[in-house]
Write a protein that holds these residues in place. Structure first.
Motif, PDB file in Angstrom:
ATOM      1  N   GLY A 184      23.274  10.862 -14.050  1.00 30.66           N
ATOM      2  CA  GLY A 184      22.313   9.898 -13.490  1.00 30.66           C
ATOM      3  C   GLY A 184      22.456   9.814 -11.986  1.00 30.66           C
ATOM      4  O   GLY A 184      21.467   9.873 -11.244  1.00 30.66           O
ATOM      5  N   GLY A 185      23.720   9.719 -11.518  1.00 31.47           N
ATOM      6  CA  GLY A 185      23.993   9.634 -10.080  1.00 31.47           C
ATOM      7  C   GLY A 185      23.511  10.871  -9.350  1.00 31.47           C
ATOM      8  O   GLY A 185      22.838  10.786  -8.319  1.00 31.47           O
ATOM      9  N   ALA A 188      19.745  11.005  -9.142  1.00 30.09           N
ATOM     10  CA  ALA A 188      19.248  10.020  -8.179  1.00 30.09           C
ATOM     11  C   ALA A 188      19.434  10.528  -6.756  1.00 30.09           C
ATOM     12  O   ALA A 188      18.522  10.436  -5.918  1.00 30.09           O
ATOM     13  CB  ALA A 188      19.979   8.688  -8.371  1.00 30.09           C
ATOM     14  N   ILE A 189      20.621  11.096  -6.481  1.00 29.17           N
ATOM     15  CA  ILE A 189      20.873  11.632  -5.131  1.00 29.17           C
ATOM     16  C   ILE A 189      19.899  12.773  -4.831  1.00 29.17           C
ATOM     17  O   ILE A 189      19.338  12.860  -3.741  1.00 29.17           O
ATOM     18  CB  ILE A 189      22.343  12.098  -5.015  1.00 29.17           C
ATOM     19  N   TYR A 190      19.681  13.621  -5.851  1.00 30.40           N
ATOM     20  CA  TYR A 190      18.742  14.738  -5.677  1.00 30.40           C
ATOM     21  C   TYR A 190      17.355  14.218  -5.318  1.00 30.40           C
ATOM     22  O   TYR A 190      16.685  14.733  -4.432  1.00 30.40           O
ATOM     23  CB  TYR A 190      18.676  15.551  -6.977  1.00 30.40           C
ATOM     24  N   ARG A 191      16.960  13.167  -6.025  1.00 32.34           N
ATOM     25  CA  ARG A 191      15.642  12.577  -5.770  1.00 32.34           C
ATOM     26  C   ARG A 191      15.555  12.016  -4.343  1.00 32.34           C
ATOM     27  O   ARG A 191      14.557  12.187  -3.652  1.00 32.34           O
ATOM     28  CB  ARG A 191      15.386  11.463  -6.805  1.00 32.34           C
ATOM     29  N   ILE A 192      16.632  11.354  -3.896  1.00 27.80           N
ATOM     30  CA  ILE A 192      16.639  10.774  -2.542  1.00 27.80           C
ATOM     31  C   ILE A 192      16.527  11.866  -1.493  1.00 27.80           C
ATOM     32  O   ILE A 192      15.748  11.758  -0.546  1.00 27.80           O
ATOM     33  CB  ILE A 192      17.940   9.957  -2.321  1.00 27.80           C
ATOM     34  N   SER A 195      12.997  13.177  -1.222  1.00 28.47           N
ATOM     35  CA  SER A 195      11.919  12.206  -1.023  1.00 28.47           C
ATOM     36  C   SER A 195      11.475  12.245   0.439  1.00 28.47           C
ATOM     37  O   SER A 195      12.149  12.846   1.280  1.00 28.47           O
ATOM     38  CB  SER A 195      12.430  10.807  -1.358  1.00 28.47           C
ATOM     39  N   LEU A 228      23.389   3.656   0.725  1.00 33.82           N
ATOM     40  CA  LEU A 228      23.186   4.441  -0.501  1.00 33.82           C
ATOM     41  C   LEU A 228      24.427   5.285  -0.793  1.00 33.82           C
ATOM     42  O   LEU A 228      24.924   5.324  -1.924  1.00 33.82           O
ATOM     43  CB  LEU A 228      21.970   5.356  -0.343  1.00 33.82           C
ATOM     44  N   PHE A 232      26.903   5.054  -4.157  1.00 34.86           N
ATOM     45  CA  PHE A 232      27.254   6.115  -5.105  1.00 34.86           C
ATOM     46  C   PHE A 232      28.757   6.388  -5.092  1.00 34.86           C
ATOM     47  O   PHE A 232      29.350   6.663  -6.143  1.00 34.86           O
ATOM     48  CB  PHE A 232      26.467   7.388  -4.809  1.00 34.86           C
TER      49      PHE A 232
END
Lengths: 327, 295
Positions: A184-185, A188-192, A195, A228, A232
């Motif tokens: 999950g972490g 999420a980091i990949y998405r950030i 973005s 952020l 994490f």
């Protein structure tokens, strides 16, 4: 402040501004997931969980260092304080593990906001020194605070029951919980990173005055990525406290900050998968050389020197160069 | 007996002296860091390890070679300085074209190696170093007892700091150095060998750290980790003072040592963090540091 990356690296890391994941990244994530699902049947689950916690920790630092261009030499403060809070919550307050982990993560976020606000007032080398100094302050606080147990740390933290129902006593069931948290972490980091926020961050890393002249409020971007990253790192630390049932001074000491920088450097700063490789290599090395005492430190120092002198792209950076695709 | 604010003067002045001594070490170390940073543009993370090497060298010289304290005060800085010159030529000089942060990472790695090797060889328990006979004993000043050696440390470090300041600010050599800090290309065009100057500057900065290490050996026991925690405090000192001015580094170093000493008397729980708190305040009020030039 110029970016910490080599100029030739920025030509490799060509990013898609759109949200969709390139196919080779999808394949690697899928392979990683398959590998982690199979791994506990062959390897010791506690060792694997350690690798996963540190992989998440390293990815958190990489978000700041590799993509924000900010070298924090004090990330142990967030990792360690989250570990203390979640250990205290689970042991003294008797909370369930998921609540303890969330509390630990939140405390790291708050600490990240405070330290970040001060640290972003300086740049480059000073930024590294300021974060290191504040982390040392957190270390002294942990040494003296009444609830941290001083030199002993908080021991025998109960793993408890997930959601108050599922027992986490066996390493095997805990393993899959840690797997979910880590993945999950990572996602999420990949998405950030991919973005619009991540793109602006990269622009600031490459040329801060230019980003300012384009009208971006650089400091609020820097603070956001700092918080952020701290969050994490806290998630990793809080999870680690539950897994090892221990929060100790080692988690907040500067050596821990140095170790996680080493993982990112070795794996490849500014790559998506580098920190995972770096964490796996360093944790494995520590595991096999644990009986040699000071040699672990010496070898880590040598890896630092070799990485800086000979391959600054890191392991994954070099592979990405070979296959001519961003990793 | 007279008491100041409920504190016996013996305790107050004792802690002040201890603060002054710590301040002397902060001053010498931050001075070395500032000189190195001025010319090389790197933060020498190995500074703490080199300070420890100075202390360790004086112990080795005494116990294996029978070399006394006074010779160690000369030989240990020279030896460690030469080691610094070798490191600069072999490794650090290859990083000048890169981002400054790589220099930080490299010297951090070097610090780990030096500390690890020392720990392997000498363990982590401290090695005792006896105070040289000429400086044993102490003076009773009426309001406090002043051990001779501690007085000597303060005097010697002040002398070294001021000499360094004089050489850099008032001599021709120092003028070259300051010019090279501003614009190395132009100084090179005037026929001055800038790379050699950079190497020698690094060697000198390292030798300063080793000198502080020798001074510290009889006060703190010699152990491989003695420099690691100290250097982080010195980083905070450097952030507070800013690295723009030599005199600024000296004043900040001594001043913070004294504040830390006073804290140990009046509010001991906070004495280990007071410098970091001051750093936070300085960052809020004057981010460039008290003596810093640019924001």
């Amino acid at each position: 402040m110029t970016a910490i990356t080599d100029t030739n690296e920025s030509t490799i890391v060509v990013e898609q501004a759109s949200g969709s994941m390139p196919r080779h990244h999808l394949v690697i994530f899928a392979l990683l997931l398959l590998l982690s699902l199979a791994a506990p049947f062959f390897l010791y689950p506690v060792f694997l969980m350690k690798v996963m916690c540190f992989a998440l920790f390293a990815c958190a630092l990489n978000l700041l260092l590799g993509f924000g261009g900010l070298l924090s030499f004090g990330h142990a403060a967030f990792f360690g304080s989250a570990a203390y809070v979640s250990a205290h919550a689970a042991r003294v307050w008797g909370l369930t593990p998921e609540v303890a982990i969330i509390l630990g993560t939140l405390s790291a976020a708050v600490l990240g906001a405070v330290i970040g606000l001060l640290a972003i007032r300086r740049q480059g080398i000073y930024f590294a020194m300021v974060t290191l100094a504040f982390a040392q302050m957190v270390y002294f606080a942990a040494l003296q605070a009444p609830f941290t147990g001083g030199e002993d740390g908080i021991q025998n933290v109960p793993r408890g029951d997930l959601f108050g129902a599922i027992s986490m006593r066996s390493d095997f069931s805990l393993y899959f919980v840690v797997l979910v948290i880590t993945f999950g972490g990572l996602l999420a980091i990949y998405r950030i990173i991919h973005s619009p926020f991540g793109q602006v961050l990269k622009a600031i890393r490459e040329n801060e005055p230019r980003a300012i002249s384009l009208g971006y409020r650089v400091n609020s971007y820097k603070l956001t990525v700092f918080v952020l990253s701290a969050t994490f790192a806290g998630l990793a630390g809080a999870t680690k406290a539950i897994v090892f049932q221990l929060a100790s001074l080692t988690d907040v000491y500067w050596t821990m900050s140095g170790e996680v920088v080493l993982m990112v450097l070795l794996g490849g700063m500014g790559t998506v998968f580098g920190p995972l490789v770096g964490a796996a290599v360093i944790v494995t090395m520590q595991n096999y050389l644990a009986s040699f005492g000071a040699w672990v430190t010496i070898i880590q120092g040598c890896i630092f020197v070799i990485s800086v002198m000979l391959f600054r792209e890191g392991i994954v950076g070099v592979i990405a160069k070979w296959i001519r695709k961003p990793l | 007996m007279i008491e100041l604010l409920g504190i016996p003067p013996q305790a107050l002045f004792g802690q002040l002296l201890l603060g002054l001594i710590n301040g002397a070490f902060y001053a010498i170390l931050s001075l070395g860091l500032a000189i190195i940073f001025g010319l090389l543009n790197i933060i020498n993370f190995a500074h703490g390890a080199q300070y420890m090497l100075g202390a360790l060298a004086s112990w080795v010289l005494l116990n294996y070679f029978g070399v006394n304290y006074w010779w160690a005060l000369l030989l240990a800085p020279i030896g460690v300085g030469i080691l610094g010159v070798i490191l600069e030529r072999l490794l650090i000089s290859r990083l000048y074209h890169l981002d400054h942060l790589y220099g930080l990472l490299l010297t951090f790695g070097l610090a780990l190696i030096i500390q690890g090797l020392a720990r392997n060889q000498y363990g982590i328990s401290g090695l005792p170093y006896t105070i040289p006979s000429q400086l044993a004993g102490g003076q009773n000043l009426g309001f406090m007892f002043l051990p001779n050696y501690r007085g000597w440390v303060v005097v010697a470090s002040l002398a070294v700091c001021l000499t360094t300041w004089f050489v850099i600010e008032k001599t021709r050599l120092g003028a070259y150095l300051r010019a090279a800090t501003e614009n190395p290309t132009l100084v090179g065009a005037f026929g001055i060998n800038v790379p050699r100057m950079i190497t020698l500057t690094y060697g000198f900065g390292v030798a300063l750290a080793a000198f502080a290490g020798v001074l510290a050996a009889p006060i703190y026991s010699v152990n491989p980790n003695m420099g690691a925690d100290l250097i982080i405090v010195v980083f905070a000192v450097v952030v507070i003072g800013g690295m723009g001015s030599i005199l600024g580094s000296i004043v900040t170093g001594f001043g913070l040592g004294i504040i830390e000493g006073l804290m140990r008397v009046f509010y001991p729980e906070a004495s280990s963090v007071v410098i970091f708190v001051i750093m936070a305040i300085v960052l809020l009020v004057k981010p460039a540091g008290l003596f810093g030039r640019t924001a």
